[in-house]
Design an enzyme around this catalytic site. Structure first.
Site, PDB file in Angstrom:
ATOM      1  N   HIS A  11      -1.102  -3.106  -0.395  1.00 15.62           N
ATOM      2  CA  HIS A  11      -0.782  -1.664  -0.371  1.00 15.62           C
ATOM      3  C   HIS A  11      -2.058  -0.840  -0.204  1.00 15.62           C
ATOM      4  CE1 HIS A  11       2.823  -2.805  -3.114  1.00 15.62           C
ATOM      5  NE2 HIS A  11       3.312  -2.525  -1.921  1.00 15.62           N
TER       6      HIS A  11
ATOM      7  N   LYS B 115      16.581  -2.792  -6.781  1.00 18.99           N
ATOM      8  CA  LYS B 115      15.519  -3.363  -7.633  1.00 18.99           C
ATOM      9  C   LYS B 115      15.033  -2.296  -8.619  1.00 18.99           C
ATOM     10  CE  LYS B 115      12.715  -4.517  -4.149  1.00 18.99           C
ATOM     11  NZ  LYS B 115      11.540  -4.947  -3.432  1.00 18.99           N
TER      12      LYS B 115
ATOM     13  N   ARG C 136       4.133  -7.057   7.234  1.00 14.23           N
ATOM     14  CA  ARG C 136       3.389  -8.313   7.057  1.00 14.23           C
ATOM     15  C   ARG C 136       3.893  -9.389   8.000  1.00 14.23           C
ATOM     16  NH1 ARG C 136       4.902  -8.152   0.818  1.00 14.23           N
ATOM     17  NH2 ARG C 136       6.802  -7.722   1.966  1.00 14.23           N
TER      18      ARG C 136
ATOM     19  N   SER D 146       4.431  -7.695  -4.445  1.00 10.78           N
ATOM     20  CA  SER D 146       4.396  -7.247  -5.846  1.00 10.78           C
ATOM     21  C   SER D 146       5.128  -8.246  -6.736  1.00 10.78           C
ATOM     22  CB  SER D 146       5.051  -5.874  -5.983  1.00 10.78           C
ATOM     23  OG  SER D 146       4.282  -4.896  -5.342  1.00 10.78           O
TER      24      SER D 146
HETATM   25  O1  PNS Z   1       8.252  -1.301  -1.597  1.00  7.37           O
HETATM   26  P1  PNS Z   1       9.698  -1.377  -1.208  1.00  7.37           P
HETATM   27  O2  PNS Z   1      10.529  -1.872  -2.375  1.00  7.37           O
HETATM   28  O3  PNS Z   1       9.923  -2.185   0.036  1.00  7.37           O
HETATM   29  O4  PNS Z   1      10.149   0.134  -0.891  1.00  7.37           O
HETATM   30  C1  PNS Z   1      11.467   0.443  -0.532  1.00  7.37           C
HETATM   31  C2  PNS Z   1      11.715   1.951  -0.705  1.00  7.37           C
HETATM   32  C3  PNS Z   1      11.477   2.353  -2.163  1.00  7.37           C
HETATM   33  C4  PNS Z   1      10.773   2.744   0.193  1.00  7.37           C
HETATM   34  C5  PNS Z   1      13.192   2.230  -0.296  1.00  7.37           C
HETATM   35  O5  PNS Z   1      14.039   1.458  -1.087  1.00  7.37           O
HETATM   36  C6  PNS Z   1      13.554   3.708  -0.414  1.00  7.37           C
HETATM   37  O6  PNS Z   1      13.257   4.475   0.466  1.00  7.37           O
HETATM   38  N1  PNS Z   1      14.174   4.068  -1.545  1.00  7.37           N
HETATM   39  C7  PNS Z   1      14.580   5.454  -1.801  1.00  7.37           C
HETATM   40  C8  PNS Z   1      16.088   5.607  -1.581  1.00  7.37           C
HETATM   41  C9  PNS Z   1      16.403   5.764  -0.105  1.00  7.37           C
HETATM   42  O7  PNS Z   1      15.959   6.680   0.559  1.00  7.37           O
HETATM   43  N2  PNS Z   1      17.187   4.799   0.408  1.00  7.37           N
HETATM   44  C10 PNS Z   1      17.604   4.835   1.794  1.00  7.37           C
HETATM   45  C11 PNS Z   1      16.621   4.125   2.684  1.00  7.37           C
HETATM   46  S1  PNS Z   1      17.442   3.688   4.138  1.00  7.37           S
END
Ligand code: PNS
Length: 160
Positions: free
Chosen positions: A17, A41, A90, A128
């Site tokens: 990150h 999650k 990645r 993570s």
């Molecule tokens: O680090 P991650 O877990 O891959 O991040 C994923 C994240 C938190 C960016 C994604 O789950 C997210 O945007 N969550 C907020 C809710 C949302 O907007 N969901 C719709 C995305 S299509």
């Protein structure tokens, strides 16, 4: 003012990150690192702790700010006047997960572009969840997560 958002769970922030933050920040006037909740999650570390950890390891980057937000990424990005969402890639596996998310987000906020940045190869295997698992079992995480956060990560991941 070109504003980009780098969203994620950051549970906890890893060297991968940090690599994306360091490389993306000079490309924009302002880079907002947004700690968001992943719908499936709930995570291990509290959101304020995750945000505080990122704040400490990005203190030397003057155009980087860190916030937490509970809600849709598209809503958050629009509320901050961001033009761009940055996501790190990645692998092809990441792309398969990221492409639909980018399309969904562009359906929610047409004016916001998702840009993908390839992770530097030395960080391409870091997740993570691996950091949490190794820390919980007492293994060495010094090559995976910022050294300044290690004691806190061990404490947060220790089995209760
Ligand atoms: O680090 P991650 O877990 O891959 O991040 C994923 C994240 C938190 C960016 C994604 O789950 C997210 O945007 N969550 C907020 C809710 C949302 O907007 N969901 C719709 C995305 S299509």
């Amino acid at each position: 003012m070109r504003i980009a958002i780098f969203p994620g769970s950051f549970d906890p922030v890893t060297n991968g990150h940090l690599d994306i933050i360091r490389r993306a920040s000079p490309l924009f006037d302002r880079l907002l690192v947004a700690v968001l909740v992943h719908p499936t999650k709930p995570g291990t570390l509290p959101l304020p702790t995750r945000a505080d950890m990122i704040r400490r390891v990005t203190a030397g980057l003057p155009n980087v700010d860190v916030e937490q937000f509970t809600g849709l990424l598209a809503t958050y990005a629009a509320s901050r006047g961001a033009q761009v969402i940055i996501r790190g890639l990645r692998s092809a596996g990441d792309f398969a997960y990221e492409a639909p998310m980018a399309w969904l987000n562009s359906g929610l906020a047409k004016e916001i572009e998702t840009l993908f940045m390839l992770t530097s190869p030395q960080y391409a295997y870091i997740t993570s969840s691996a950091v949490r698992e190794i820390a919980a079992l007492g293994g060495d995480i010094s090559h995976l997560a910022p050294k300044a956060l290690q004691n806190e990560i061990y404490a947060a991941c220790k089995p209760k």
